[in-house]
Design an enzyme around this catalytic site. Structure first.
Site, PDB file in Angstrom:
ATOM      1  N   GLU A 311      74.571   0.706  -4.137  1.00 58.37           N
ATOM      2  CA  GLU A 311      74.173   2.037  -4.600  1.00 58.37           C
ATOM      3  C   GLU A 311      74.653   2.215  -6.041  1.00 58.37           C
ATOM      4  OE1 GLU A 311      74.519   4.895  -1.552  1.00 58.37           O
ATOM      5  OE2 GLU A 311      73.730   6.519  -2.759  1.00 58.37           O
ATOM      6  N   GLU A 582      84.925   8.828   0.364  1.00 54.87           N
ATOM      7  CA  GLU A 582      83.685   9.594   0.479  1.00 54.87           C
ATOM      8  C   GLU A 582      83.752  10.584   1.652  1.00 54.87           C
ATOM      9  OE1 GLU A 582      80.330   7.069   1.329  1.00 54.87           O
ATOM     10  OE2 GLU A 582      78.918   8.577   0.583  1.00 54.87           O
TER      11      GLU A 582
HETATM   12  C1  BGC Z   1      75.786   9.228  -2.358  1.00 56.58           C
HETATM   13  C2  BGC Z   1      76.310  10.601  -2.629  1.00 56.58           C
HETATM   14  C3  BGC Z   1      75.139  11.406  -3.082  1.00 56.58           C
HETATM   15  C4  BGC Z   1      74.283  11.501  -1.865  1.00 56.58           C
HETATM   16  C5  BGC Z   1      73.136  12.409  -1.974  1.00 56.58           C
HETATM   17  C6  BGC Z   1      74.881   9.313  -1.192  1.00 56.58           C
HETATM   18  O1  BGC Z   1      74.364   8.113  -0.817  1.00 56.58           O
HETATM   19  O2  BGC Z   1      76.786   8.306  -2.215  1.00 56.58           O
HETATM   20  O3  BGC Z   1      77.500  10.713  -3.178  1.00 56.58           O
HETATM   21  O4  BGC Z   1      75.395  12.596  -3.690  1.00 56.58           O
HETATM   22  O5  BGC Z   1      73.880  10.252  -1.402  1.00 56.58           O
HETATM   23  O6  BGC Z   1      73.086  13.086  -0.874  1.00 56.58           O
END
Ligand code: BGC
Length: 733
Positions: A311, A582
């Site tokens: 990501e 997270e």
């Molecule tokens: C990310 C987040 C992001 C989100 C959006 C995720 O995959 O890691 O931090 O804001 O997606 O909903």
């Protein structure tokens, strides 16, 4: 178009890494300049470029996406020569250049690098090299008008760390423990036979049995493979990749794996560290450490959500949540100036904002509330912290575009109740099968609509755009009225019984008077129901403690911040975290993981509590009417579970310091420094004028101190630049 390493006469030019960095390449193509005079020599000179795919055409995102910005790797270079006699010459990349393959067999940001040292081409960037067998390059089109000079600090190895131990896991793996979840790569030395293959795999955590765990990386391989040439001691570090890791599984290493053979190179945009926060509570100090390292690991040219899985994207929501904290920790002025320029470049004609900047996802959807609001919140915060109106001026159309985009959504131009929204992402009041907390999305969207409109009005005012300032002020007023009609009963009850809903209306000033008192009381009840635990996600968490302190419940804010049981900021700290997680439960109380599919251990969003530590506990803030700390507010919240706090912030005027210490018998000593050419309003909690001294003198007679007010809350003074030492007796809390 891709990544490059430049060499001149066999030497690497400069120490900037992952060049040219990452921008919205199809609109803004960055280049760097280097003074190479010292690398030149009499006689023949040679220039070489190594290229890799990088963000431009490598793997990006979780859907195996490639070629996000173009199909070809390419390099463009000019050498400007000024001769001793003043004449000038420019040499450029053209059809006469030649190309070949080299030892880098694979290089991908997510997946790592494979380097076959046996394929090294000795002397390839020196003038003596015979390139007869090299092929001619292919010329590709590249619109020169997209070129922009480097706008922010380059990425560098900012520090180096050694493994703290070599582990042998129950599964029989040999694993380096770096002692810190870090971002960058490993440099190592090895003595092996030609063809000996060493593999380094990178992971953030070990599983509950102490084995190497890579499930949360999803498809990112994070694997570095080195094949020895068999030439004595060889040394290697990758160039065109980076990893997020604390643990490194070493395979195929000949001889004993010793810490001294391995160095962790910590890489990030090389910004000056401007802030520090320390206090008497060791777990809070570790939290501050984790916030800072979350920033280091995710400020790699773009503010990213995470640095390890497939990501690593510039999620707008995460950036707006963390921007203010980041500006305490480091000088992020250029970093965010560059990023909001990319945001503006990627914004849609109707003002909509992609979920990530640089945009590589908009095919799916775009423009969620609290994410797109980064268009307004980030430039405003830069103005607030650095006082430079140019960023508002440059971004004004983008900021206004976003507010107008919201205004044009749906039938009601005063509410935002249509479209897709992430909502209170990862809120703990989410349904089993959802990532989104239960606060209604239209409430969040309309609250942010109001907030962005208010900030836009302030930005217009700062730029002297009187008409706009007035018209957005009045739009804000109307949104507020609509909001109240829609979400607050006539008796003052907020329709959504969630912590986040209550936090937002308080933070953005959507309620006043009696209603405000009722909303804050309900918020406190909601927190008490959870035995002083939060349920907020990305949207509510950053403001939670601010609204509690602001509305007379600093003690409740502290209970949340000092809470060690799940869910809380300190729970991960008690689990040994060295960066922000997270999820509140990335690792659960029983040691198992939250899930494989989205579980980063280096996500800065919840690190947004950092600005509350600086702004409230240490009490350092600026004034939006004299932004950039031209006028400073010092209002420390002394006591309440801490014996001392020491914070400093290197503002653009110089160092601001706020330190306080509470003695056993309740004597409070507050030491502050106010830099040249600024002034400060100092509010000392629970101080009484009669007993308040500065240095050896009563403040009533102290020079340079203008006492403004004595209230039940304390004493307020206006001071000029200088250092001050205040003392008074405070009831210990
Ligand atoms: C990310 C987040 C992001 C989100 C959006 C995720 O995959 O890691 O931090 O804001 O997606 O909903």
């Amino acid at each position: 178009m891709g990544l490059y390493e430049l060499q001149l006469n066999g030497q690497r030019v400069g120490d900037w890494l992952l060049t040219p960095g990452w921008t919205s390449y199809t609109k803004r193509q960055p280049y760097q300049t280097y003074d190479v005079t010292k690398l030149l020599q009499a006689g023949g000179n040679a220039i070489g470029l190594m290229l890799a795919d990088g963000w431009y055409r490598g793997n990006l995102g979780w859907k195996e996406q490639r070629n996000s910005f173009g199909e070809y790797r390419a390099g463009l270079l000019q050498l400007h020569i000024v001769y001793a006699d003043g004449s000038e010459q420019t040499l450029s990349t053209d059809a006469s250049w030649k190309a070949s393959e080299g030892p880098v067999r694979m290089a991908e940001l997510y997946h790592g690098e494979t380097y076959d040292a046996r394929m090294e081409v000795t002397g390839w960037s020196t003038s003596g090299y015979d390139d007869t067998n090299w092929k001619a390059v292919t010329l590709v089109d590249s619109p020169l008008e997209l070129l922009i000079a480097q706008e922010n600090e380059p990425m560098r190895i900012a520090e180096e760390i050694r493994p703290v131990q070599v582990l042998h896991t129950p599964a029989g793996e040999t694993v380096l423990d770096m002692g810190q979840n870090m971002v960058g790569w490993i440099r190592f030395t090895v003595k092996g036979e030609a063809g000996q293959t060493i593999t380094l795999k990178h992971a953030e955590v070990l599983d509950k049995d102490g084995n190497f765990y890579t499930g949360n990386l999803r498809s990112a391989k994070q694997t570095v493979t080195y094949i020895c040439k068999g030439d004595g001691t060889e040394s290697y570090e990758p160039r065109f990749t980076f990893q997020g890791f604390q643990y490194v599984k070493v395979e195929g290493y000949p001889g004993e794996v010793l810490p001294e053979h391995f160095t962790g190179c910590v890489i990030h945009s090389d910004m000056e560290q401007t802030g520090s926060f320390e206090c008497s509570h060791p777990l809070i100090n570790q939290l501050q450490h984790n916030i800072l390292w979350g920033q280091k690991g995710n400020f790699v040219d773009v503010p990213t959500d995470c640095p390890q899985r497939d990501e690593r994207l510039g999620w707008t929501g995460d950036a707006q949540v963390f921007v203010r904290t980041s500006a305490f920790n480091m000088n992020v002025a250029s970093f965010f100036t560059k990023w909001v320029r990319d945001l503006k470049a990627d914004q849609f004609p109707d003002g909509g904002v992609p979920f990530v900047i640089p945009d590589v996802l908009s095919k799916d959807n775009h423009s969620s509330s609290a994410w797109g609001d980064a268009a307004v919140i980030c430039p405003w915060t830069m103005y607030l912290c650095y006082g430079d109106t140019r960023i508002l001026d440059e971004q004004y159309d983008s900021m206004k575009g976003w507010v107008e985009y919201i205004r044009s959504q749906g039938a009601n131009s005063l509410l935002w109740n249509t479209g897709f929204h992430f909502g209170d992402w990862l809120g703990l009041d989410a349904r089993e099968d959802s990532y989104t907390g239960s606060t209604p999305k239209d409430l969040i969207a309309s609250a942010f609509y109001y907030y962005s409109t208010s900030l836009l009005s302030l930005a217009a005012e700062a730029l002297g755009k009187r008409e706009d300032a007035e018209s957005y002020r009045s739009l804000g007023y109307k949104i507020k009225e609509q909001f109240r009609q829609e979400f607050i009963t006539p008796a003052g009850r907020l329709v959504a019984p969630t912590q986040t809903a209550h936090v937002l209306v308080l933070m953005f000033g959507l309620v006043e008077g009696e209603t405000r008192s009722r909303v804050i009381r309900t918020l406190v009840e909601l927190i008490e129901e959870q035995q002083f635990h939060l349920t907020t996600g990305f949207v509510g968490t950053p403001y939670l403690c601010h609204v509690l302190t602001e509305n007379g419940y600093h003690d409740v804010a502290l209970k949340l911040v000092l809470q060690e049981s799940y869910p809380s900021w300190l729970f991960p700290v008690t689990k040994g975290a060295t960066t922000m997680w997270e999820h509140w439960d990335g690792i659960k109380t029983d040691g198992s993981f939250w899930s494989d599919d989205m579980n980063s251990f280096n996500h800065y969003a919840y690190g947004a509590i950092g600005d509350w530590l600086y702004q409230v506990v240490a009490g350092i803030d600026t004034d939006h009417k004299q932004a950039g700390y031209k006028h400073i507010h010092i209002r420390p919240k002394a006591g309440y579970g801490f014996d001392y706090v020491k914070a400093r912030y290197e503002s653009i005027y110089g160092e601001i310091r706020s330190e306080w210490a509470l003695s056993e018998d309740g004597e409070l000593t507050i030491t502050i420094t106010i830099p040249p050419n600024t002034s400060a309003t100092v509010q000392l909690p629970d101080a009484r004028l009669e007993s308040l001294t500065e240095g050896e003198t009563s403040v009533q007679f102290a020079e340079g101190i203008h006492v403004q007010e004595q209230t039940a809350e304390g004493v307020t003074m206006l001071v000029g630049s200088g250092s001050y030492r205040f003392q008074y007796l405070q009831q210990r809390r």
